[in-house]
Write a protein that holds these residues in place. Structure first.
Motif, PDB file in Angstrom:
ATOM      1  N   VAL A  14       4.699  59.308  76.788  1.00  0.00           N
ATOM      2  CA  VAL A  14       4.683  60.568  77.540  1.00  0.00           C
ATOM      3  C   VAL A  14       5.953  61.359  77.262  1.00  0.00           C
ATOM      4  O   VAL A  14       5.909  62.574  77.020  1.00  0.00           O
ATOM      5  N   CYS A  18       6.042  64.970  75.392  1.00  0.00           N
ATOM      6  CA  CYS A  18       6.628  66.136  76.056  1.00  0.00           C
ATOM      7  C   CYS A  18       7.754  66.731  75.219  1.00  0.00           C
ATOM      8  O   CYS A  18       8.010  67.931  75.284  1.00  0.00           O
ATOM      9  N   VAL A  26       8.328  66.945  81.023  1.00  0.00           N
ATOM     10  CA  VAL A  26       8.606  65.886  81.987  1.00  0.00           C
ATOM     11  C   VAL A  26      10.118  65.879  82.217  1.00  0.00           C
ATOM     12  O   VAL A  26      10.891  66.152  81.294  1.00  0.00           O
ATOM     13  N   THR A  31      10.047  59.813  86.022  1.00  0.00           N
ATOM     14  CA  THR A  31       8.859  60.653  86.204  1.00  0.00           C
ATOM     15  C   THR A  31       7.775  60.276  85.197  1.00  0.00           C
ATOM     16  O   THR A  31       6.600  60.217  85.538  1.00  0.00           O
ATOM     17  N   ALA A  32       8.174  60.006  83.965  1.00  0.00           N
ATOM     18  CA  ALA A  32       7.210  59.583  82.948  1.00  0.00           C
ATOM     19  C   ALA A  32       6.566  58.248  83.327  1.00  0.00           C
ATOM     20  O   ALA A  32       5.370  58.036  83.094  1.00  0.00           O
ATOM     21  N   VAL A  35       4.050  59.012  85.888  1.00  0.00           N
ATOM     22  CA  VAL A  35       2.888  59.604  85.202  1.00  0.00           C
ATOM     23  C   VAL A  35       2.034  58.496  84.594  1.00  0.00           C
ATOM     24  O   VAL A  35       0.799  58.529  84.689  1.00  0.00           O
ATOM     25  N   LEU A  39      -1.750  57.959  85.624  1.00  0.00           N
ATOM     26  CA  LEU A  39      -2.802  58.001  84.602  1.00  0.00           C
ATOM     27  C   LEU A  39      -3.626  56.719  84.605  1.00  0.00           C
ATOM     28  O   LEU A  39      -4.856  56.770  84.482  1.00  0.00           O
ATOM     29  N   ILE A  74      -5.541  64.253  82.571  1.00  0.00           N
ATOM     30  CA  ILE A  74      -4.149  64.659  82.345  1.00  0.00           C
ATOM     31  C   ILE A  74      -3.770  65.783  83.309  1.00  0.00           C
ATOM     32  O   ILE A  74      -2.686  65.770  83.907  1.00  0.00           O
ATOM     33  N   ALA A  77      -3.162  64.409  86.715  1.00  0.00           N
ATOM     34  CA  ALA A  77      -1.837  63.785  86.788  1.00  0.00           C
ATOM     35  C   ALA A  77      -0.766  64.859  86.936  1.00  0.00           C
ATOM     36  O   ALA A  77       0.206  64.674  87.683  1.00  0.00           O
ATOM     37  N   ASP A  78      -0.950  65.984  86.255  1.00  0.00           N
ATOM     38  CA  ASP A  78      -0.030  67.119  86.400  1.00  0.00           C
ATOM     39  C   ASP A  78       0.000  67.599  87.845  1.00  0.00           C
ATOM     40  O   ASP A  78       1.065  67.903  88.388  1.00  0.00           O
ATOM     41  N   VAL A  81       1.815  64.627  90.137  1.00  0.00           N
ATOM     42  CA  VAL A  81       3.186  64.189  89.855  1.00  0.00           C
ATOM     43  C   VAL A  81       4.085  65.411  89.688  1.00  0.00           C
ATOM     44  O   VAL A  81       3.894  66.213  88.775  1.00  0.00           O
ATOM     45  N   PHE A  84       6.249  66.766  86.141  1.00  0.00           N
ATOM     46  CA  PHE A  84       5.407  66.662  84.950  1.00  0.00           C
ATOM     47  C   PHE A  84       4.468  67.854  84.965  1.00  0.00           C
ATOM     48  O   PHE A  84       3.817  68.129  85.972  1.00  0.00           O
TER      49      PHE A  84
END
Length: 113
Positions: A14, A18, A26, A31-32, A35, A39, A74, A77-78, A81, A84
């Motif tokens: 991730v 990014c 991110v 944070t990743a 994510v 996910l 995806i 997830a945005d 979180v 991200f």
């Protein structure tokens, strides 16, 4: 232990994506990692429901619609979180394709024999 390694490798992928894609950002490795967890949970819980609900479209498009389901995951997830972000469905589609590619390569490195 293997699940934790896969989550860490996904978090690494991730961060790399990014860095490479201008449409995805991110803020940190933590944070990743979040994510990656989100996910995994979304793929476990929401993806099967979406696949069943969109089965006729998936059959008509010979499975291509599954790529858009991954992009929707995806984008979800945005939404969930903070820190991200992905700038739309097309960036999410590219992100999803590259994440799958990176995961398959990285997971092949830890595959048990």
């Amino acid at each position: 232990m293997k699940t934790l390694i896969k989550l860490l490798l996904t978090a690494l992928a991730v961060i790399l994506l990014c860095y490479l894609l201008p449409g995805a950002t991110v803020t940190s490795f933590f944070t990743a990692f979040i994510v990656a967890i989100v996910l995994a949970l979304l793929r476990l819980i929401i993806k099967p429901i979406l696949v069943i609900l969109t089965l006729p479209i998936t059959i008509v498009t010979f499975g291509i619609f599954l790529l858009f389901i991954n992009a929707i995951i995806i984008l979800m997830a945005d939404y969930f979180v903070g820190g991200f972000s992905v700038d739309g469905i097309w960036w999410a589609l590219i992100f999803s394709l590259l994440l799958s590619l990176f995961q398959s390569v990285l997971f092949a490195l830890i595959k048990e024999e």
